[in-house]
Design an enzyme around this catalytic site. Structure first.
Site, PDB file in Angstrom:
ATOM      1  N   ARG A  53       0.765  -0.665   0.413  1.00  0.00           N
ATOM      2  CA  ARG A  53      -0.584  -0.008  -0.310  1.00  0.00           C
ATOM      3  C   ARG A  53       1.344   2.181   0.249  1.00  0.00           C
ATOM      4  NH1 ARG A  53      -5.113  -0.640   3.909  1.00  0.00           N
ATOM      5  NH2 ARG A  53      -6.448  -1.317   2.169  1.00  0.00           N
ATOM      6  N   LYS A 105     -18.660 -14.110   4.057  1.00  0.00           N
ATOM      7  CA  LYS A 105     -19.929 -14.366   4.670  1.00  0.00           C
ATOM      8  C   LYS A 105     -21.284 -13.759   3.058  1.00  0.00           C
ATOM      9  CE  LYS A 105     -20.401 -12.723   9.145  1.00  0.00           C
ATOM     10  NZ  LYS A 105     -19.818 -11.559   9.567  1.00  0.00           N
ATOM     11  N   GLY A 132      -9.304  -7.646   2.003  1.00  0.00           N
ATOM     12  CA  GLY A 132      -7.893  -7.680   2.585  1.00  0.00           C
ATOM     13  C   GLY A 132      -8.070  -9.053   2.635  1.00  0.00           C
ATOM     14  N   GLY A 162     -12.591  -2.941   1.572  1.00  0.00           N
ATOM     15  CA  GLY A 162     -14.309  -3.043   1.577  1.00  0.00           C
ATOM     16  C   GLY A 162     -14.524  -1.389  -0.056  1.00  0.00           C
TER      17      GLY A 162
HETATM   18  P1  ADP Z   1     -11.945 -10.706   1.786  1.00  0.00           P
HETATM   19  O1  ADP Z   1     -11.319  -9.900   2.510  1.00  0.00           O
HETATM   20  O2  ADP Z   1     -10.361 -10.926   0.820  1.00  0.00           O
HETATM   21  O3  ADP Z   1     -13.319  -9.937   1.283  1.00  0.00           O
HETATM   22  P2  ADP Z   1     -13.584 -12.007   3.549  1.00  0.00           P
HETATM   23  O4  ADP Z   1     -13.509 -11.271   4.986  1.00  0.00           O
HETATM   24  O5  ADP Z   1     -14.662 -12.526   3.230  1.00  0.00           O
HETATM   25  O6  ADP Z   1     -12.134 -11.928   2.240  1.00  0.00           O
HETATM   26  O7  ADP Z   1     -13.143 -13.864   4.148  1.00  0.00           O
HETATM   27  C1  ADP Z   1     -12.454 -14.873   4.299  1.00  0.00           C
HETATM   28  C2  ADP Z   1     -11.964 -15.471   5.149  1.00  0.00           C
HETATM   29  O8  ADP Z   1     -12.893 -16.567   4.918  1.00  0.00           O
HETATM   30  C3  ADP Z   1     -10.787 -15.605   5.264  1.00  0.00           C
HETATM   31  O9  ADP Z   1     -10.153 -15.608   7.049  1.00  0.00           O
HETATM   32  C4  ADP Z   1     -11.154 -17.591   5.395  1.00  0.00           C
HETATM   33  O10 ADP Z   1     -10.522 -18.520   6.426  1.00  0.00           O
HETATM   34  C5  ADP Z   1     -12.148 -17.499   5.857  1.00  0.00           C
HETATM   35  N1  ADP Z   1     -12.748 -18.657   5.183  1.00  0.00           N
HETATM   36  C6  ADP Z   1     -13.382 -18.800   3.611  1.00  0.00           C
HETATM   37  N2  ADP Z   1     -13.124 -20.125   3.878  1.00  0.00           N
HETATM   38  C7  ADP Z   1     -13.940 -20.703   4.932  1.00  0.00           C
HETATM   39  C8  ADP Z   1     -14.494 -22.171   5.298  1.00  0.00           C
HETATM   40  N3  ADP Z   1     -14.702 -22.217   4.531  1.00  0.00           N
HETATM   41  N4  ADP Z   1     -14.584 -21.456   6.345  1.00  0.00           N
HETATM   42  C9  ADP Z   1     -14.457 -21.138   7.963  1.00  0.00           C
HETATM   43  N5  ADP Z   1     -13.556 -19.837   6.841  1.00  0.00           N
HETATM   44  C10 ADP Z   1     -13.688 -19.802   5.745  1.00  0.00           C
END
Ligand code: ADP
Ligand code: MG
Length: 386
Positions: A38, A196, A344, A367
């Site tokens: 960054r 989520k 992130g 975000g």
């Molecule tokens: P980003 O920050 O890139 O948008 P998210 O915050 O939506 O991504 O999700 C990332 C998290 O989701 C990671 O920490 C990962 O461990 C978790 N994750 C992905 N698949 C699973 C799973 N099957 N069970 C539990 N956690 C999961």
């Protein structure tokens, strides 16, 4: 969507004092910066302003302090920048001493202010605080792409008092992300994972206007598996209602796992197995996409001409569950076309596996990246439009 930015190259910046909002919100551990991407991404803007003999005042936040918290000081960033720019970078300890520092600066000098969120006025977008910040400069340049979705004093407030322009990073991010929204090449696949469904619903809805399919993994997929009526055991499940709604409204574009890697709650290696989605036991947790799903996602990605990647396909923090994510990223690497990643945890995963070269562009935004793709209006971007 066309964003007509006020670009800093179009302004006469010679010998101006420029307030530059950057996003140096990096992870720091024991005063060591864990990842400098960054910071490095803003160097072109700093160099450009140096070449125009500007006095440069960098402003950023770091973390979410409540008041002054020296664990979240930007001093380590100042030290890194000094090294990187090969010259002294002034450190402005507080807002009251900005003008005093500026008076000591020569044209072409660089200063960085202490964590702007040490002041709670910042996130409140206080008028008085914005005015005070603005009073030190003659021009505002916003290069904090990762913070453009926040309406704070140093991202939005100051623009009321100063001519405002987009920095080179913001320009690049907006250009690259716009390519995903305007006339993209097809087939167009979005590889979505992560935690989520509720975090990604707007993204799915907006992107579905011009994408061909979403391949969905991660914990997010569990909500769909449940919505289809299958047992998900102890898996992380978010809103089943939202997943149902999406299945009903656009199921032909949603490609969901047919199998998953499961284990018991204690994550014992002996309990790890590949299970069909109708065969998850009540004491099991789905941790990654399964083998058949991985192969299917890989094929769909490979034949695409545009791919977006956001959200790990599994619990990548544990090496037993990183295969799906790695395979998806590898497949993206062989795509002949636009390959963009953002988010992130997505970035952390890319860096952990050293897979940066699989992508044609990696956004510095989490975000902000998602909100731009959602078609939301980013307050920090709005003030930079013509
Ligand atoms: P980003 O920050 O890139 O948008 P998210 O915050 O939506 O991504 O999700 C990332 C998290 O989701 C990671 O920490 C990962 O461990 C978790 N994750 C992905 N698949 C699973 C799973 N099957 N069970 C539990 N956690 C999961
Ligand atoms: Mg995240």
């Amino acid at each position: 969507m066309q964003y007509n930015l006020k670009k800093m190259e179009e302004a006469d910046l010679n010998k101006q004092t420029v307030l530059v909002r950057v996003d140096f919100n990096v992870a720091i551990s024991n005063k060591k910066i864990m990842n400098t991407k960054r910071i490095d991404s803003t160097i072109p803007t700093i160099n450009y302003l140096e070449s125009k003999n500007c006095r440069i005042i960098l402003v950023s936040h770091l973390g979410r302090p409540r008041g002054v918290d020296m664990n979240l000081s930007l001093q380590p960033v100042r030290d890194y920048l000094s090294e990187k720019l090969n010259k002294e970078v002034y450190f402005i300890k507080n807002i009251e001493s900005i003008n005093e520092t500026v008076n000591r600066m020569n044209y072409g000098d660089v200063a960085i202010m202490e964590n702007i969120r040490f002041y709670n006025e910042e996130t409140k977008n206080s008028e008085k605080f914005s005015k005070m910040l603005a009073s030190s400069a003659s021009v505002f340049v916003s290069d904090a792409f990762g913070t453009l979705h926040r309406a704070h004093s140093s991202t939005v407030g100051v623009s009321q008092y100063l001519p405002s322009y987009a920095g080179l990073l913001v320009e690049k991010e907006v250009c690259e992300i716009s390519k995903l929204l305007d006339n993209p090449s097809h087939p167009y696949t979005v590889a979505l994972g992560g935690a989520k469904v509720s975090d990604k619903i707007k993204l799915i809805q907006n992107l579905s206007k011009n994408t061909d399919r979403f391949v969905i993994g991660g914990a997010m997929a569990n909500s769909f598996i449940r919505a289809m009526g299958f047992e998900t055991g102890k898996s992380l499940v978010d809103s089943v209602g939202l997943a149902k709604q999406l299945l009903d409204s656009m199921d032909n574009k949603l490609i969901l796992p047919v199998d998953v890697i499961v284990c018991n709650e204690s994550m014992d290696r002996e309990t790890i197995r590949n299970a069909k989605i109708d065969d998850i036991k009540i004491n099991e947790t789905a941790m990654d996409i399964g083998n058949e799903t991985t192969a299917m996602f890989r094929d769909l990605i490979k034949e695409s001409r545009t791919v977006i990647f956001n959200g790990p396909m599994g619990y990548v923090e544990n090496e037993s569950f990183e295969n799906g994510t790695k395979a998806v990223m590898d497949a993206i690497g062989s795509v002949n076309g636009v390959r963009v990643a953002g988010g992130g945890d997505t970035l952390s995963a890319i860096e952990k596996f050293h897979m940066e070269n699989r992508f044609s562009y990696i956004s510095t935004g989490g975000g902000a990246f998602l909100e731009l793709l959602e078609g939301s209006e980013l307050p920090g971007l709005k003030v930079l439009l013509k």
